[in-house]
Write a protein that holds these residues in place. Structure first.
Motif, short mmCIF file in Angstrom:
data_model
loop_
_atom_site.label_atom_id
_atom_site.label_comp_id
_atom_site.label_asym_id
_atom_site.label_seq_id
_atom_site.Cartn_x
_atom_site.Cartn_y
_atom_site.Cartn_z
N LYS A 109 -97.21 21.92 -8.57
CA LYS A 109 -97.55 23.14 -9.33
C LYS A 109 -99.00 23.17 -9.79
O LYS A 109 -99.57 24.24 -9.95
N GLU A 110 -99.58 22.01 -10.05
CA GLU A 110 -100.97 21.97 -10.50
C GLU A 110 -101.58 20.62 -10.15
O GLU A 110 -100.94 19.58 -10.34
N ILE A 111 -102.81 20.66 -9.65
CA ILE A 111 -103.57 19.45 -9.40
C ILE A 111 -104.86 19.55 -10.20
O ILE A 111 -105.61 20.51 -10.07
N ASN A 112 -105.09 18.55 -11.05
CA ASN A 112 -106.30 18.51 -11.85
C ASN A 112 -106.97 17.16 -11.60
O ASN A 112 -106.62 16.17 -12.23
N VAL A 113 -107.90 17.14 -10.65
CA VAL A 113 -108.55 15.88 -10.29
C VAL A 113 -109.54 15.43 -11.36
O VAL A 113 -109.81 14.24 -11.49
N ASN A 114 -110.06 16.35 -12.16
CA ASN A 114 -111.00 15.98 -13.22
C ASN A 114 -110.29 15.19 -14.32
O ASN A 114 -110.85 14.25 -14.87
N GLU A 115 -109.07 15.57 -14.64
CA GLU A 115 -108.29 14.85 -15.65
C GLU A 115 -107.26 13.91 -15.02
O GLU A 115 -106.45 13.31 -15.72
N GLU A 116 -107.27 13.81 -13.71
CA GLU A 116 -106.48 12.86 -12.92
C GLU A 116 -104.97 12.98 -13.13
O GLU A 116 -104.29 12.00 -13.39
N TYR A 117 -104.47 14.21 -12.99
CA TYR A 117 -103.02 14.38 -13.03
C TYR A 117 -102.58 15.46 -12.05
O TYR A 117 -103.35 16.33 -11.67
N ILE A 118 -101.29 15.35 -11.68
CA ILE A 118 -100.64 16.34 -10.83
C ILE A 118 -99.33 16.71 -11.53
O ILE A 118 -98.54 15.83 -11.87
N LEU A 119 -99.13 18.00 -11.76
CA LEU A 119 -97.89 18.47 -12.36
C LEU A 119 -96.96 18.94 -11.25
O LEU A 119 -97.37 19.70 -10.37
N ILE A 120 -95.70 18.48 -11.34
CA ILE A 120 -94.75 18.82 -10.29
C ILE A 120 -93.44 19.34 -10.88
O ILE A 120 -93.11 19.08 -12.03
N GLN A 121 -92.74 20.09 -10.07
CA GLN A 121 -91.34 20.49 -10.33
C GLN A 121 -90.52 19.70 -9.32
O GLN A 121 -90.43 20.08 -8.16
N PRO A 122 -89.96 18.56 -9.75
CA PRO A 122 -89.30 17.69 -8.77
C PRO A 122 -88.03 18.32 -8.19
O PRO A 122 -87.32 19.04 -8.88
N PHE A 143 -108.89 19.41 -1.93
CA PHE A 143 -109.45 18.24 -2.59
C PHE A 143 -109.72 17.14 -1.58
O PHE A 143 -109.07 17.06 -0.55
N PHE A 144 -110.65 16.27 -1.91
CA PHE A 144 -110.86 15.08 -1.12
C PHE A 144 -109.75 14.10 -1.44
O PHE A 144 -109.32 13.98 -2.59
N VAL A 145 -109.27 13.37 -0.43
CA VAL A 145 -108.20 12.40 -0.62
C VAL A 145 -108.58 11.41 -1.72
O VAL A 145 -107.74 11.04 -2.55
N GLN A 146 -109.81 10.98 -1.75
CA GLN A 146 -110.25 10.01 -2.76
C GLN A 146 -110.09 10.54 -4.18
O GLN A 146 -109.99 9.76 -5.12
N ASP A 147 -110.07 11.86 -4.34
CA ASP A 147 -109.87 12.44 -5.67
C ASP A 147 -108.39 12.48 -6.05
O ASP A 147 -108.05 12.43 -7.23
N ILE A 148 -107.52 12.57 -5.06
CA ILE A 148 -106.07 12.62 -5.30
C ILE A 148 -105.53 11.23 -5.63
O ILE A 148 -104.70 11.06 -6.53
N ILE A 149 -106.03 10.22 -4.91
CA ILE A 149 -105.56 8.85 -5.16
C ILE A 149 -105.94 8.44 -6.57
O ILE A 149 -107.08 8.60 -6.99
N GLY A 150 -104.96 7.95 -7.29
CA GLY A 150 -105.15 7.54 -8.69
C GLY A 150 -104.67 8.57 -9.69
O GLY A 150 -104.58 8.28 -10.89
N CYS A 151 -104.35 9.77 -9.23
CA CYS A 151 -103.83 10.80 -10.14
C CYS A 151 -102.40 10.43 -10.58
O CYS A 151 -101.59 9.98 -9.78
N GLN A 152 -102.13 10.68 -11.84
CA GLN A 152 -100.80 10.46 -12.39
C GLN A 152 -99.93 11.68 -12.08
O GLN A 152 -100.37 12.82 -12.24
N VAL A 153 -98.70 11.43 -11.63
CA VAL A 153 -97.77 12.51 -11.28
C VAL A 153 -96.80 12.70 -12.45
O VAL A 153 -96.12 11.76 -12.85
N ARG A 154 -96.76 13.94 -12.98
CA ARG A 154 -95.96 14.24 -14.17
C ARG A 154 -95.05 15.44 -13.92
O ARG A 154 -95.39 16.36 -13.18
N ASN A 155 -93.93 15.44 -14.63
CA ASN A 155 -92.99 16.57 -14.61
C ASN A 155 -93.61 17.71 -15.39
O ASN A 155 -94.05 17.53 -16.53
#
Length: 170
Positions: A149-162, A95-107
């Motif tokens: 675990k998942e990056i969705n730049v279209n819906e602006e979220y990142i799913l993580i296993q902290p 992904f482009f960095v500009q697409d990652i910035i602004g994504c919400q990080v969720r469990n």
């Protein structure tokens, strides 16, 4: 929101007397920047310019078609250059960095929100995401498969296993 035209560099000066520009790179490398033959002077794709670039230390030396004197080049100082996303297709997991910035990080398990990505730091081993929570506290999270675990730049979220200790548990 996914932007079609992404900032790729800034004209910071001139080089020589034939209208070459010195470009501060806002991308991975001078080689990447030099790949582009068309860039834009706006984020809408209206003002296109034909360019020929070559890497030079930590900048790119860029010749813009129609800019033939040092005075012409000097007038472009401070201009931001944009690339068209369509000119650089990426693999599915890049992904482009500009697409990652602004994504919400969720469990990934319970949907708890940890914050929003505010920056991406390059460490060499892996990228590190800077995340700011709603209280303004900043966390650093490595982008490794065990966590992200998942990056969705279209819906602006990142799913993580902290991992334990990554985020302070109150």
């Amino acid at each position: 929101m996914i932007k079609n035209y992404l900032e790729i560099g800034k004209i910071v000066g001139t080089h020589g007397v034939r209208g070459e520009c010195r470009v501060e790179l806002w991308c991975d490398s001078g080689e990447f920047f030099s790949f582009f033959k068309t860039l834009y002077l706006d984020d809408k794709g209206v003002n296109s310019i034909s360019v020929k670039s070559r890497p030079h230390k930590n900048i790119a030396l860029t010749k813009i078609k129609g800019i033939d004197t040092i005075d012409d080049a000097e007038r472009l100082r401070g201009k931001i250059l944009y690339m068209n996303r369509k000119d650089c297709p990426l693999p599915d997991d890049v992904f482009f960095v500009q697409d990652i910035i602004g994504c919400q990080v969720r469990n990934i398990n319970d949907g708890a929100v940890y914050g929003t990505v505010t920056d991406v730091i390059y460490t060499g081993a892996n990228d590190v995401y800077e995340i700011k929570d709603e209280k303004g506290k900043t966390f650093l999270m490595p982008k490794i498969d065990e966590i992200v675990k998942e990056i969705n730049v279209n819906e602006e979220y990142i799913l993580i296993q902290p991992m334990k200790g990554l985020f302070d548990e109150d």
